[in-house]
Write a protein that holds these residues in place. Structure first.
Motif, PDB file in Angstrom:
ATOM      1  N   ASN A   1     -25.925 -19.324   5.344  1.00  0.00           N
ATOM      2  CA  ASN A   1     -27.272 -19.616   5.244  1.00  0.00           C
ATOM      3  C   ASN A   1     -28.184 -18.534   4.924  1.00  0.00           C
ATOM      4  O   ASN A   1     -29.635 -18.586   4.854  1.00  0.00           O
ATOM      5  CB  ASN A   1     -27.908 -20.547   6.110  1.00  0.00           C
ATOM      6  N   GLY A   2     -27.679 -17.424   4.362  1.00  0.00           N
ATOM      7  CA  GLY A   2     -28.210 -16.094   4.227  1.00  0.00           C
ATOM      8  C   GLY A   2     -29.162 -15.717   5.024  1.00  0.00           C
ATOM      9  O   GLY A   2     -30.189 -14.851   5.051  1.00  0.00           O
ATOM     10  N   ILE A   3     -28.878 -15.789   6.200  1.00  0.00           N
ATOM     11  CA  ILE A   3     -29.214 -15.115   7.570  1.00  0.00           C
ATOM     12  C   ILE A   3     -28.183 -14.097   8.333  1.00  0.00           C
ATOM     13  O   ILE A   3     -27.130 -14.315   8.425  1.00  0.00           O
ATOM     14  CB  ILE A   3     -29.404 -16.404   8.646  1.00  0.00           C
ATOM     15  N   CYS A   4     -28.829 -13.037   8.469  1.00  0.00           N
ATOM     16  CA  CYS A   4     -28.236 -11.924   9.230  1.00  0.00           C
ATOM     17  C   CYS A   4     -28.425 -11.615  10.455  1.00  0.00           C
ATOM     18  O   CYS A   4     -29.768 -11.870  10.764  1.00  0.00           O
ATOM     19  CB  CYS A   4     -28.263 -10.585   8.308  1.00  0.00           C
ATOM     20  N   LYS A   5     -27.800 -11.325  11.378  1.00  0.00           N
ATOM     21  CA  LYS A   5     -28.150 -11.138  12.839  1.00  0.00           C
ATOM     22  C   LYS A   5     -28.052  -9.663  13.140  1.00  0.00           C
ATOM     23  O   LYS A   5     -27.026  -8.901  12.513  1.00  0.00           O
ATOM     24  CB  LYS A   5     -27.232 -11.950  13.711  1.00  0.00           C
ATOM     25  N   TYR A   6     -28.878  -9.092  13.828  1.00  0.00           N
ATOM     26  CA  TYR A   6     -28.934  -7.829  14.170  1.00  0.00           C
ATOM     27  C   TYR A   6     -29.391  -7.926  15.672  1.00  0.00           C
ATOM     28  O   TYR A   6     -30.177  -8.589  16.228  1.00  0.00           O
ATOM     29  CB  TYR A   6     -29.864  -6.944  13.213  1.00  0.00           C
TER      30      TYR A   6
ATOM     31  N   TYR B   1     -22.353  -9.659  18.682  1.00  0.00           N
ATOM     32  CA  TYR B   1     -22.559  -8.979  17.545  1.00  0.00           C
ATOM     33  C   TYR B   1     -21.554  -8.448  16.522  1.00  0.00           C
ATOM     34  O   TYR B   1     -21.322  -8.688  15.192  1.00  0.00           O
ATOM     35  CB  TYR B   1     -23.338  -7.627  17.761  1.00  0.00           C
ATOM     36  N   LEU B   2     -20.216  -8.042  17.510  1.00  0.00           N
ATOM     37  CA  LEU B   2     -18.905  -7.609  16.819  1.00  0.00           C
ATOM     38  C   LEU B   2     -18.318  -8.840  16.146  1.00  0.00           C
ATOM     39  O   LEU B   2     -17.880  -8.611  15.142  1.00  0.00           O
ATOM     40  CB  LEU B   2     -18.178  -7.152  17.662  1.00  0.00           C
ATOM     41  N   LYS B   3     -18.208  -9.954  16.730  1.00  0.00           N
ATOM     42  CA  LYS B   3     -17.854 -11.222  16.374  1.00  0.00           C
ATOM     43  C   LYS B   3     -18.293 -11.644  15.013  1.00  0.00           C
ATOM     44  O   LYS B   3     -17.845 -12.022  14.010  1.00  0.00           O
ATOM     45  CB  LYS B   3     -18.114 -12.332  17.362  1.00  0.00           C
ATOM     46  N   PHE B   4     -19.785 -11.534  14.981  1.00  0.00           N
ATOM     47  CA  PHE B   4     -20.505 -11.839  13.684  1.00  0.00           C
ATOM     48  C   PHE B   4     -20.369 -10.997  12.761  1.00  0.00           C
ATOM     49  O   PHE B   4     -19.693 -11.461  11.406  1.00  0.00           O
ATOM     50  CB  PHE B   4     -22.113 -11.746  13.937  1.00  0.00           C
ATOM     51  N   LYS B   5     -19.979  -9.421  12.945  1.00  0.00           N
ATOM     52  CA  LYS B   5     -19.745  -8.470  11.970  1.00  0.00           C
ATOM     53  C   LYS B   5     -18.337  -8.916  11.213  1.00  0.00           C
ATOM     54  O   LYS B   5     -18.052  -8.470  10.138  1.00  0.00           O
ATOM     55  CB  LYS B   5     -19.918  -7.197  12.345  1.00  0.00           C
TER      56      LYS B   5
END
Length: 643
Positions: free
Chosen positions: A301-306, A264-268
């Motif tokens: 692609n307009g996708i958020c990860k949580y 998650y930290l990598k994505f943020k």
């Protein structure tokens, strides 16, 4: 049968219209044949029903269907099949199945693993199929897993073994059988976290944590990380980095929660990098940098990860209010505006290079898209278009005043400022004409100028005829004036009659010419009556009044020139050479503007002043007029009136 026959006979007798014995007999015979059944037929029917029952019994035996077996056995008793072998076998099988189902129900209710195992073997031997087998196998697997978990909880001693066993106990669900709905449900009385084995394992794990603080931290940190991840909307990158660093220090890199935190930290961080790049590009107002940053944003692609409660990253679409969504929307809008600004500036530069009023007009319609109002291209285009508007207004005024020489001079001046005459004229006429072909603008103006010149030529001929007392000039001029129709430029570019202007015959010049012509006609008649035929004398008598008027005109002109010289001396200023100069606009404000241009031309012809002739044709008040002092010194408003 006889009674039945008589019954039919009575029916026939009642329903038949004719009492015909033969007809009645035939109907009777037919009815009797249908109703008679012999003993042999009844026996065959009985045998058929027995055979059908035996077949149904065999099928029920094969299907192991208890309800169907009971129904077919009941029918067998009615058909006297108790002695038949199939009946006996079916009865034994029905009893066995009923006993088996009762045993299965008891085993499911009591949750006995050994009983379930034996019953599954018996069921396989009996060939009994149904939902019971699925329920029994599922419950048996749950019971075996429960036994294994209790054993694992009892034997675990180290921290990792205890944590793994307790985690399994936390996730484990003990099942029990619900006889009302014939399904397995989660047991409320057999909760794994209340088992003695579970409580003992928790106590041993607590002792391990008390003996080693780091171990305690290792046990508490994943829960702390999970709580932080579940509250991800309020978590900052600094806090997430700190938790990940602490987890790595404690050796929790392989923990699922820590792996989730790292992912998650990598994505943020990747999201933050894109946001910073877009904001930096917006601050620089760089199209290339902004395009590159937005392209990188499109890879999301307009996708958020949580993070979710199940310990996995889930996907959702970015919505308004998300920082990433808002920054991308703002960057996209700015990129569009910057591209429009670039296109607008490019259009202005193209129009300036082409020096086309039409292109300037089109390009300046998009000047509101240019953010920097000090842009050189915008300033140059606006300046050039203001010059065009000034010349266009002068051209419109000259067309309204019907001055062909001024019109041609303005068109020549417009050609020097812009690409050519056609581009200037075609766009300058739009205020008068709705639509102008670029190749026909000059032709339209030239046609109008020739029309105005025809008007001026007629008036000049009349003036010449009055000055020289030339009767042919007067007659032809008046004739043309009567035929001449004053026209203006129409909306389609063609000449149309101008109703706002008075006819040419109403002009004072035409009236004066008519009076002169009439006076000459009267003198001719008088000469014929008196017998005077001398041509020279008639000429002199006819032009006597005209000569007197001409002398008065010269005196008036000299007076106006004297007034002009005095005004220049009074209002003028000295230039570096010592000569007195004044602007044309100053003279227009202080003298009679209707005759000023004519007086200025006469004064120049008499060498009293000097100026550029174009200032009179182009108009404007900035043109300079210079006084020639050598001759003007002896010229005053009180003297030289008869010069």
């Amino acid at each position: 049968e006889v009674e039945q026959s008589f019954h039919f006979q009575d029916c026939v007798m009642k329903k038949s219209a004719y009492n015909n014995p033969n007809t009645t007999l035939r109907i009777l015979q037919k009815a009797v044949r249908r109703s008679l059944r012999t003993a042999a037929e009844k026996q065959r029917e009985f045998d058929r029903l027995r055979g059908l029952c035996i077949r149904n019994l065999s099928e029920a035996v094969v299907d192991r269907h208890l309800l169907r077996l009971r129904e077919e056995l009941k029918k067998g008793i009615e058909l006297q099949l108790e002695s038949h072998p199939m009946y006996g076998r079916a009865k034994l099988l029905a009893d066995d199945i009923e006993k088996f189902q009762k045993a299965v129900l008891d085993a499911l209710t009591s949750r006995e693993a050994k009983g379930l195992e034996s019953l599954l073997q018996v069921g396989v031997k009996l060939g009994i199929k149904g939902n019971w087998e699925k329920l029994a196998r599922e419950l048996l697997a749950n019971i075996q897993e429960e036994i294994l978990l209790k054993s694992q909880l009892s034997e675990a001693n180290s921290r990792f073994e205890l944590e793994a066993a307790l985690a399994k106990a936390k996730e484990f669900k003990a099942l029990e059988y619900d006889p009302n709905d014939d399904v397995l449900i989660i047991s409320k009385s057999n909760e794994p976290m209340k088992w003695p084995e579970t409580l003992a394992a928790q106590e041993r794990l607590k002792q391990v944590f008390e003996q080693n603080p780091d171990i305690k931290a290792q046990g508490e940190l994943p829960e702390k990380i999970l709580a932080m991840l579940l509250d991800f909307e309020n978590a900052t990158l600094e806090e997430l980095r700190r938790l990940l660093s602490e987890a790595m220090r404690l050796g929790l890199a392989d923990d699922p929660i820590v792996k989730l935190l790292a992912e998650y930290l990598k994505f943020k961080e990747r999201e933050k990098k894109v946001i910073d790049a877009i904001r930096a590009a917006m601050k620089q107002r760089s199209i290339e940098a902004l395009t590159s940053a937005l392209d990188e944003a499109k890879t999301f692609n307009g996708i958020c990860k949580y993070p979710g409660k199940d310990g996995k990253l889930h996907d959702r679409k970015y919505v308004e209010g998300d920082e990433f969504f808002d920054v991308c929307a703002e960057g996209t809008a700015l990129l569009k505006a910057l591209k429009e600004e670039k296109a607008a500036i490019k259009g202005l530069v193209r129009a300036i290079k082409a020096r086309s009023p039409k292109m300037l007009d089109l390009a300046l319609r998009y000047k509101h898209k240019i953010f920097d109002k000090r842009n050189p291209a915008l300033f140059g285009a606006e300046s050039l278009y203001k010059e065009f508007e000034r010349q266009r207004d002068q051209l419109h005024s000259a067309i309204d005043e019907r001055k062909p020489r001024v019109i041609r001079a303005l068109i020549r001046d417009g050609a020097t400022h812009f690409a050519n005459e056609e581009s200037f004229v075609s766009h300058a006429l739009l205020g008068i004409i709705d639509d102008v072909d670029e190749n026909k603008g000059s032709q339209i103006v030239e046609t109008f100028c020739k029309h105005c010149e025809s008007e001026l030529r007629i008036l000049a001929r009349l003036k010449m005829g009055m000055k020289r007392s030339n009767e042919p000039y007067l007659r032809s001029g008046i004739k043309e004036a009567k035929k001449f129709v004053l026209k203006k430029l129409g909306k389609d570019g063609k000449l149309v009659p101008n109703d706002k202007l008075e006819p040419l015959t109403e002009r004072q010049v035409v009236k004066d010419a008519q009076m002169v012509l009439d006076s000459r006609g009267g003198q001719k008649i008088e000469g014929k009556v008196d017998g005077k035929t001398s041509h020279g004398r008639r000429n002199s008598n006819a032009s006597l009044g005209v000569a007197n008027n001409a002398q008065k005109g010269k005196v008036w002109v000299n007076k106006q020139i004297a007034e002009l010289v005095d005004t220049i001396k009074k209002l003028g200023v000295k230039d570096p050479s010592g000569s007195t100069t004044v602007k044309l606009g100053v003279l227009q404000d202080n003298m009679n503007s209707f005759v000023l241009k004519g007086v200025i031309r006469r004064a120049k012809r008499k060498k009293f002043i000097d100026f550029d002739p174009e200032i009179l044709s182009l108009g404007g008040g900035n043109g300079m007029i210079k006084l020639l002092d050598e001759k003007a010194e002896t010229w005053t408003s009180k003297a030289q009136l008869n010069y």
